[in-house]
Design an enzyme around this catalytic site. Structure first.
Site, PDB file in Angstrom:
ATOM      1  N   ASP A   1      -2.784   5.595  19.157  1.00  0.00           N
ATOM      2  CA  ASP A   1      -3.678   6.039  20.083  1.00  0.00           C
ATOM      3  C   ASP A   1      -2.749   6.655  21.287  1.00  0.00           C
ATOM      4  O   ASP A   1      -3.341   7.610  21.986  1.00  0.00           O
ATOM      5  CB  ASP A   1      -4.592   4.777  20.619  1.00  0.00           C
TER       6      ASP A   1
ATOM      7  N   ARG B   1      -1.449   9.838  20.440  1.00  0.00           N
ATOM      8  CA  ARG B   1      -2.846  11.000  20.598  1.00  0.00           C
ATOM      9  C   ARG B   1      -3.004  11.596  22.008  1.00  0.00           C
ATOM     10  O   ARG B   1      -2.981  12.564  22.444  1.00  0.00           O
ATOM     11  CB  ARG B   1      -4.004  10.615  19.942  1.00  0.00           C
TER      12      ARG B   1
ATOM     13  N   ASN C   1     -11.714  -4.354   2.871  1.00  0.00           N
ATOM     14  CA  ASN C   1     -10.186  -4.382   3.507  1.00  0.00           C
ATOM     15  C   ASN C   1     -10.082  -6.135   3.531  1.00  0.00           C
ATOM     16  O   ASN C   1      -8.704  -6.363   3.629  1.00  0.00           O
ATOM     17  CB  ASN C   1     -10.204  -3.616   4.522  1.00  0.00           C
TER      18      ASN C   1
ATOM     19  N   SER D   1      -3.956  -1.865   8.282  1.00  0.00           N
ATOM     20  CA  SER D   1      -5.250  -1.650   7.403  1.00  0.00           C
ATOM     21  C   SER D   1      -6.365  -1.866   8.593  1.00  0.00           C
ATOM     22  O   SER D   1      -6.240  -2.533   9.379  1.00  0.00           O
ATOM     23  CB  SER D   1      -5.608  -2.549   6.325  1.00  0.00           C
TER      24      SER D   1
ATOM     25  N   GLY E   1       0.810  -1.229  -0.080  1.00  0.00           N
ATOM     26  CA  GLY E   1      -0.048  -0.151   0.119  1.00  0.00           C
ATOM     27  C   GLY E   1       0.868   1.334  -0.138  1.00  0.00           C
ATOM     28  O   GLY E   1       1.687   1.350   0.704  1.00  0.00           O
ATOM     29  N   ALA E   2       0.960   1.744  -1.095  1.00  0.00           N
ATOM     30  CA  ALA E   2       1.827   3.125  -1.204  1.00  0.00           C
ATOM     31  C   ALA E   2       0.910   4.271  -1.052  1.00  0.00           C
ATOM     32  O   ALA E   2       1.419   5.519  -1.427  1.00  0.00           O
ATOM     33  CB  ALA E   2       2.442   3.083  -2.406  1.00  0.00           C
ATOM     34  N   GLY E   3      -0.161   4.489  -0.504  1.00  0.00           N
ATOM     35  CA  GLY E   3      -0.823   5.574  -0.371  1.00  0.00           C
ATOM     36  C   GLY E   3      -0.406   6.463   0.983  1.00  0.00           C
ATOM     37  O   GLY E   3       0.586   6.252   1.228  1.00  0.00           O
ATOM     38  N   ASN E   4      -1.237   7.286   1.566  1.00  0.00           N
ATOM     39  CA  ASN E   4      -0.940   8.175   2.619  1.00  0.00           C
ATOM     40  C   ASN E   4      -0.206   7.431   3.695  1.00  0.00           C
ATOM     41  O   ASN E   4       1.229   7.726   4.082  1.00  0.00           O
ATOM     42  CB  ASN E   4      -2.197   8.640   3.071  1.00  0.00           C
TER      43      ASN E   4
ATOM     44  N   ARG F   1     -14.974   2.420  11.450  1.00  0.00           N
ATOM     45  CA  ARG F   1     -13.758   1.620  10.685  1.00  0.00           C
ATOM     46  C   ARG F   1     -14.312   0.146  10.323  1.00  0.00           C
ATOM     47  O   ARG F   1     -14.021  -0.239   9.315  1.00  0.00           O
ATOM     48  CB  ARG F   1     -12.529   1.464  11.859  1.00  0.00           C
TER      49      ARG F   1
ATOM     50  N   HIS G   1      -9.016  -1.099  18.686  1.00  0.00           N
ATOM     51  CA  HIS G   1      -8.721   0.141  18.114  1.00  0.00           C
ATOM     52  C   HIS G   1     -10.022   0.910  17.687  1.00  0.00           C
ATOM     53  O   HIS G   1     -10.439   0.556  16.389  1.00  0.00           O
ATOM     54  CB  HIS G   1      -7.619   0.099  16.855  1.00  0.00           C
TER      55      HIS G   1
ATOM     56  N   GLY H   1       1.289   4.105   3.931  1.00  0.00           N
ATOM     57  CA  GLY H   1       2.415   3.475   3.333  1.00  0.00           C
ATOM     58  C   GLY H   1       3.367   4.010   2.942  1.00  0.00           C
ATOM     59  O   GLY H   1       4.714   3.770   3.418  1.00  0.00           O
TER      60      GLY H   1
HETATM   61  N1  LIG Z   1      -4.134   1.123  12.446  1.00  0.00           N
HETATM   62  C1  LIG Z   1      -4.251   2.261  12.412  1.00  0.00           C
HETATM   63  O1  LIG Z   1      -3.906   2.756  13.582  1.00  0.00           O
HETATM   64  C2  LIG Z   1      -4.463   3.092  11.144  1.00  0.00           C
HETATM   65  C3  LIG Z   1      -4.122   4.412  10.996  1.00  0.00           C
HETATM   66  C4  LIG Z   1      -4.424   5.116   9.573  1.00  0.00           C
HETATM   67  C5  LIG Z   1      -5.077   4.438   8.779  1.00  0.00           C
HETATM   68  N2  LIG Z   1      -5.311   3.258   8.949  1.00  0.00           N
HETATM   69  C6  LIG Z   1      -5.649   2.288   7.623  1.00  0.00           C
HETATM   70  O2  LIG Z   1      -4.886   2.246   6.950  1.00  0.00           O
HETATM   71  C7  LIG Z   1      -5.277   1.928   5.576  1.00  0.00           C
HETATM   72  C8  LIG Z   1      -4.517   2.877   4.505  1.00  0.00           C
HETATM   73  O3  LIG Z   1      -4.938   3.874   4.812  1.00  0.00           O
HETATM   74  P1  LIG Z   1      -4.309   5.339   3.779  1.00  0.00           P
HETATM   75  O4  LIG Z   1      -4.722   6.648   4.549  1.00  0.00           O
HETATM   76  O5  LIG Z   1      -3.027   5.005   3.633  1.00  0.00           O
HETATM   77  O6  LIG Z   1      -5.256   4.999   2.484  1.00  0.00           O
HETATM   78  P2  LIG Z   1      -4.812   5.175   0.784  1.00  0.00           P
HETATM   79  O7  LIG Z   1      -6.191   5.072   0.158  1.00  0.00           O
HETATM   80  O8  LIG Z   1      -3.986   6.597   0.956  1.00  0.00           O
HETATM   81  O9  LIG Z   1      -3.842   4.019   0.565  1.00  0.00           O
HETATM   82  C9  LIG Z   1      -4.172   2.838   0.380  1.00  0.00           C
HETATM   83  C10 LIG Z   1      -3.608   2.177  -0.663  1.00  0.00           C
HETATM   84  O10 LIG Z   1      -3.816   0.730  -0.753  1.00  0.00           O
HETATM   85  C11 LIG Z   1      -3.650   0.560  -2.282  1.00  0.00           C
HETATM   86  N3  LIG Z   1      -4.312  -0.827  -2.500  1.00  0.00           N
HETATM   87  C12 LIG Z   1      -5.576  -1.121  -2.298  1.00  0.00           C
HETATM   88  N4  LIG Z   1      -5.765  -2.471  -2.551  1.00  0.00           N
HETATM   89  C13 LIG Z   1      -4.419  -3.174  -2.726  1.00  0.00           C
HETATM   90  C14 LIG Z   1      -4.042  -4.404  -2.960  1.00  0.00           C
HETATM   91  N5  LIG Z   1      -4.709  -5.404  -3.200  1.00  0.00           N
HETATM   92  N6  LIG Z   1      -2.572  -4.416  -2.945  1.00  0.00           N
HETATM   93  C15 LIG Z   1      -1.646  -3.366  -2.925  1.00  0.00           C
HETATM   94  N7  LIG Z   1      -2.184  -2.170  -2.648  1.00  0.00           N
HETATM   95  C16 LIG Z   1      -3.615  -1.954  -2.611  1.00  0.00           C
HETATM   96  C17 LIG Z   1      -4.384   1.480  -2.924  1.00  0.00           C
HETATM   97  O11 LIG Z   1      -4.240   1.508  -4.305  1.00  0.00           O
HETATM   98  C18 LIG Z   1      -3.902   2.614  -2.116  1.00  0.00           C
HETATM   99  O12 LIG Z   1      -2.826   3.532  -2.710  1.00  0.00           O
HETATM  100  C19 LIG Z   1      -6.998   2.146   5.790  1.00  0.00           C
HETATM  101  O13 LIG Z   1      -7.654   0.958   5.793  1.00  0.00           O
HETATM  102  C20 LIG Z   1      -7.072   2.785   6.935  1.00  0.00           C
HETATM  103  O14 LIG Z   1      -8.157   2.835   7.589  1.00  0.00           O
HETATM  104  C21 LIG Z   1      -5.204   2.584   9.989  1.00  0.00           C
HETATM  105  O1  LIG Z   2      -9.763   6.687  12.191  1.00  0.00           O
HETATM  106  C1  LIG Z   2      -9.384   5.940  11.137  1.00  0.00           C
HETATM  107  O2  LIG Z   2     -10.290   5.658  10.281  1.00  0.00           O
HETATM  108  C2  LIG Z   2      -8.053   5.759  10.749  1.00  0.00           C
HETATM  109  C3  LIG Z   2      -7.237   5.198  12.006  1.00  0.00           C
HETATM  110  O3  LIG Z   2      -7.717   3.940  12.664  1.00  0.00           O
HETATM  111  C4  LIG Z   2      -6.776   6.428  13.023  1.00  0.00           C
HETATM  112  O4  LIG Z   2      -7.193   6.136  13.986  1.00  0.00           O
HETATM  113  O5  LIG Z   2      -6.179   7.531  12.631  1.00  0.00           O
END
Ligand SMILES: NC(=O)c1ccc[n+]([C@@H]2O[C@H](COP(=O)([O-])OP(=O)(O)OC[C@H]3O[C@@H](n4cnc5c(N)ncnc54)[C@H](O)[C@@H]3O)[C@@H](O)[C@H]2O)c1
Ligand SMILES: O=C(O)C[C@H](O)C(=O)O
Length: 313
Positions: A148, A151, A95, A119, A7-10, A88, A175, A12
């Site tokens: 958490d 924060r 997911n 995720s 996951g190379a989004g925000n 969530r 969470h 990752g």
């Molecule tokens: N655990 C925590 O505390 C926490 C904190 C923040 C975000 N998150 C979770 O992390 C996840 C990602 O958040 P984000 O802001 O980076 O989202 P994002 O949309 O910016 O990035 C997610 C990336 O996953 C990629 N993706 C989707 N399916 C895929 C696959 N099969 N293989 C590879 N890549 C794939 C997408 O193309 C996208 O680039 C979300 O589920 C979010 O709820 C969890």
């Molecule tokens: O709140 C969300 O959906 C993302 C993550 O779990 C967080 O706590 O920032």
């Protein structure tokens, strides 16, 4: 050390960036399903190396898991983030499919990896990755407690006008809204926080912490990434440098705290083998009750995942 971030989004990309500029790994592989996306992010991070002075190699790939082979640690951030108005748990069906298929690919190419799930819904995605990977529970864990707790510590530092570095705290449970911050185990430079802050202010901070993710989703229209990405990188660092840090981490409980078969955040020692030890605190009756509520909620969402999987089978 080789670390893969899926996951190379925000979240990752932030995690990969911290791993690179802090030279936590020699090589970071970024994987995404969107054509060219991970390649672009990895190239951008690599082009920052001469400016910020690091030599971690960053490589991006589109769904090519052969490039992830032999990873020591894999961070799973792939999946949808929530939007305002969602919980969530609303992300579960999409997911779970993503986390399950990603985990299959990871263990095929890196059977000895330690997996950190990010995720959401976090506790249940950790469950999905654990049952898919068939790895020992010490090697499949979820990141949420560090975020958490951070924060909670940040809000306390603001209220007390002290450095966040001096605030130590423990937070347990799932969470989500049922997470369990523990003021009894919160100190400021070694001083119990209850000696420095009134009950009303502390309760307001605990509530804000529980809703910390939602506060950011409301502000930005998507969920947070700087603190989550850094928190996941901190877990990677504890493992690859065998630091034996004490962090709240989501893991399958097998009798600890009187809970069996549910994935919850608890304090652990994190080192080269993953979860080296689960620390069992002597909770009072109120804290036990809060943890039981959290357990009940996570168990319900785990059952929802079981139903999704049964319908697919
Ligand atoms: N655990 C925590 O505390 C926490 C904190 C923040 C975000 N998150 C979770 O992390 C996840 C990602 O958040 P984000 O802001 O980076 O989202 P994002 O949309 O910016 O990035 C997610 C990336 O996953 C990629 N993706 C989707 N399916 C895929 C696959 N099969 N293989 C590879 N890549 C794939 C997408 O193309 C996208 O680039 C979300 O589920 C979010 O709820 C969890
Ligand atoms: O709140 C969300 O959906 C993302 C993550 O779990 C967080 O706590 O920032």
């Amino acid at each position: 050390m080789k670390v893969t971030v899926v996951g190379a989004g925000n979240v990752g990309a932030t995690c990969a960036d911290v791993l690179a500029y802090r030279e936590i790994a020699n090589e970071v592989v970024l994987v995404d399903i969107k054509e060219g996306f991970a390649e672009g992010k990895a190239l951008d991070i690599w082009q920052k190396a001469p400016i910020n002075l690091y030599d971690t190699r960053t490589v991006g790939v589109t769904n090519d898991y052969s490039k992830t082979a032999g990873s020591d640690v894999v961070v799973i951030t792939s999946g949808l983030p929530r939007k305002p108005g969602m919980t969530r748990d609303d992300l579960i069906s999409t997911n779970a499919g993503i986390v399950t298929s990603v985990t299959e690919n990871i263990v095929k190419h890196s059977p000895d990896a330690i997996i950190i799930v990010v995720s959401n819904p976090l506790d249940v995605m950790t469950y999905a990755a654990h049952i898919t990977s068939k790895l020992p529970r010490t090697r499949v864990m979820g990141m949420a407690g560090i975020l958490d707790t951070a924060r909670y510590r940040a809000f306390l530092a603001e209220a007390l006008n002290v450095s966040p570095k001096d605030i130590q705290a423990v937070l347990m449970g799932g969470h989500g809204d049922t997470m369990v911050p523990l003021p009894r185990y919160t100190t400021v430079g070694g001083i119990p926080v209850t000696e420095l802050i009134d009950e009303e202010t502390l309760n307001a901070i605990v509530d804000r912490t529980k809703n910390g993710g939602g506060e950011l989703v409301k502000l930005m229209g998507t969920s947070a990434w700087y603190a989550p990405g850094s928190a996941a990188a901190q877990m990677v660092e504890a493992i690859v440098r065998d630091q034996r840090r004490v962090f709240p981490v989501c893991v399958k409980l097998e009798g600890e705290y009187g809970i069996d078969g549910v994935y919850l955040g608890v304090p652990v020692i994190l080192g080269k083998n993953g979860i080296e030890r689960i620390i069992e605190l002597d909770l009072n009756e109120d804290e036990k009750q809060l943890l039981e509520t959290s357990r009940g909620h996570v168990k319900e969402v785990m059952e929802a995942l079981d139903n999704i999987n049964a319908a697919k089978a």
